[in-house]
Every structure is written in structure tokens, then in C-alpha cells.
Write an enzyme that holds these catalytic residues in place. Structure first.
Site, PDB file in Angstrom:
ATOM      1  N   GLU A 198       0.364  -1.338  -0.044  1.00 17.44           N
ATOM      2  CA  GLU A 198       0.021   0.265   0.006  1.00 17.44           C
ATOM      3  C   GLU A 198       0.700   1.333   0.142  1.00 17.44           C
ATOM      4  O   GLU A 198       0.021   2.211  -0.909  1.00 17.44           O
ATOM      5  CB  GLU A 198      -1.060  -0.213   1.341  1.00 17.44           C
ATOM      6  CG  GLU A 198      -1.958   0.901   0.784  1.00 17.44           C
ATOM      7  CD  GLU A 198      -3.459   0.815   2.793  1.00 17.44           C
ATOM      8  OE1 GLU A 198      -3.706  -0.460   2.642  1.00 17.44           O
ATOM      9  OE2 GLU A 198      -3.054   1.777   3.247  1.00 17.44           O
ATOM     10  N   ASP A 199       1.841   0.997   0.105  1.00 15.69           N
ATOM     11  CA  ASP A 199       2.740   2.421   1.201  1.00 15.69           C
ATOM     12  C   ASP A 199       4.203   2.738   0.325  1.00 15.69           C
ATOM     13  O   ASP A 199       5.079   3.410   0.640  1.00 15.69           O
ATOM     14  CB  ASP A 199       2.740   2.678   2.135  1.00 15.69           C
ATOM     15  CG  ASP A 199       1.928   2.974   3.286  1.00 15.69           C
ATOM     16  OD1 ASP A 199       0.441   3.571   2.251  1.00 15.69           O
ATOM     17  OD2 ASP A 199       1.260   3.165   4.119  1.00 15.69           O
TER      18      ASP A 199
END
Ligand SMILES: [Mn+2]
Length: 179
Positions: free
Chosen positions: A65-66
Site C-alpha cells: 500500500e505505501d
């Protein structure tokens, strides 16, 4: 075959490299890696979890996600199961924020047991962090709204780990939020 200790070190090192330049949103700008390590530690220390694939997935849970990490990369290095758990706890970044939050509520009850464990520990860590200090730029209302939303997600995760759920229940109660 590597020992579990060696596998965990490989995993935490991979996560540390990937999150190298990221900081948490608190005023002290805590290194981001404190979060995934803390989530894995909640699982082992408070949840009594010894399933190494769950602990690995916890360490890696925000890499896709990051950071620039792909599910395929996790699969190649850490195997199918770990990659699948991370996939399950990864929001679709193509969607607008409110839609991602709505999907977390909707998808929670259908997640695998392993993914539910990671989600519970992630929420517990984040709610404790919000109690510890308010992120830069957040109002008291925004913090309260986060608790209300988190309770909706946790509702769909119940029946997974009594110890973690008891701690979460207590945090919601302190905020007057119904679980
Ligand atoms: Mn997280």
C-alpha cells in the site's frame, strides 16, 4: 531450510528497507517501521500468535500500500501465503479514500482468519497511537471519526482473537463508541 528466527529477520529487514524514508504522522515523525514491527509484536506478545506467516504478513502489511513493493515480489521472496495475507489487508489505492474506508468495513467479515488477525492488530496499534498523540493536522473530531470507523471494521473481525478484541473493546468504550 532457514530457521524461523532467520526468516523473521529477513522479513523485518525487507520491510525496513522499503519503509526507509517514511515517517509516521505524529509530531516526532517516528520512523514508519516502528508501526509494522509494533503490529507484529502485538500479535506475538498480546495475541499469543506464533504462526510465522501471520507475523511476517504483519511486518509486511503496509509495504504494498505505501511503498513500491508488488504482491508478486512478496510472493517470490516470502511465498504464496504471506503474499496473500498482505494482499487481503491492502487497500485499493485507485479508489477514493472514503470508498477505501467503506470497503474495509464491507470486506472485514470475509477475510481469512490470518488476515483478520493482522487487521485487528493494525487497528489496535493505530488506536493506541491516536490516544498517545494526535497526528499533525488532525482535529479532535477527526480522531473521534477514526474511532467510529475503526469500530465498524472491528465489528466484522470479531470471533478471531479474544485478547486483542478485549483490548479494542476497552479503547472504544473509553471513547463512548459502540462496538
Ligand atoms: Mn498499518
Amino acid at each position: 531450510m532457514s530457521s524461523e528466527a532467520v526468516i523473521l529477520l529477513e522479513t523485518v529487514n525487507f520491510a525496513a528497507e522499503k519503509h526507509r524514508n517514511q515517517r509516521r504522522k505524529d509530531a516526532e515523525q517516528t520512523p514508519y517501521i516502528n508501526h509494522p514491527i509494533g503490529v507484529a509484536r502485538i500479535l506475538s506478545h498480546e495475541g499469543g500468535i506464533t504462526d510465522i506467516e501471520v507475523l511476517q504478513a504483519a511486518l509486511l502489511h503496509d509495504t504494498v500500500e505505501d511503498t513500491d513493493t508488488s504482491i508478486g515480489e512478496l510472493q517470490a521472496i516470502f511465498g504464496q501465503t504471506v503474499a496473500r495475507i498482505v494482499q487481503e489487508v491492502t487497500d485499493d489505492k485507485a479508489l477514493p479514500k472514503h470508498e477505501r474506508k467503506r470497503q474495509q468495513v464491507e470486506h472485514a467479515p470475509h477475510a481469512s482468519h490470518q488476515a483478520k488477525l493482522v487487521k485487528l492488530a493494525d487497528k489496535l496499534y493505530n488506536l493506541r497511537d491516536l490516544n498517545r498523540c494526535t497526528p499533525t493536522g488532525w482535529s479532535a473530531e477527526r480522531v473521534q471519526e477514526y474511532f467510529v470507523w475503526a469500530a465498524q471494521v472491528v465489528r466484522g473481525l470479531r470471533g478471531t482473537n479474544p485478547a486483542l478484541e478485549r483490548h479494542l473493546e476497552e479503547l472504544f468504550k473509553q471513547r463512548g463508541v459502540e462496538l
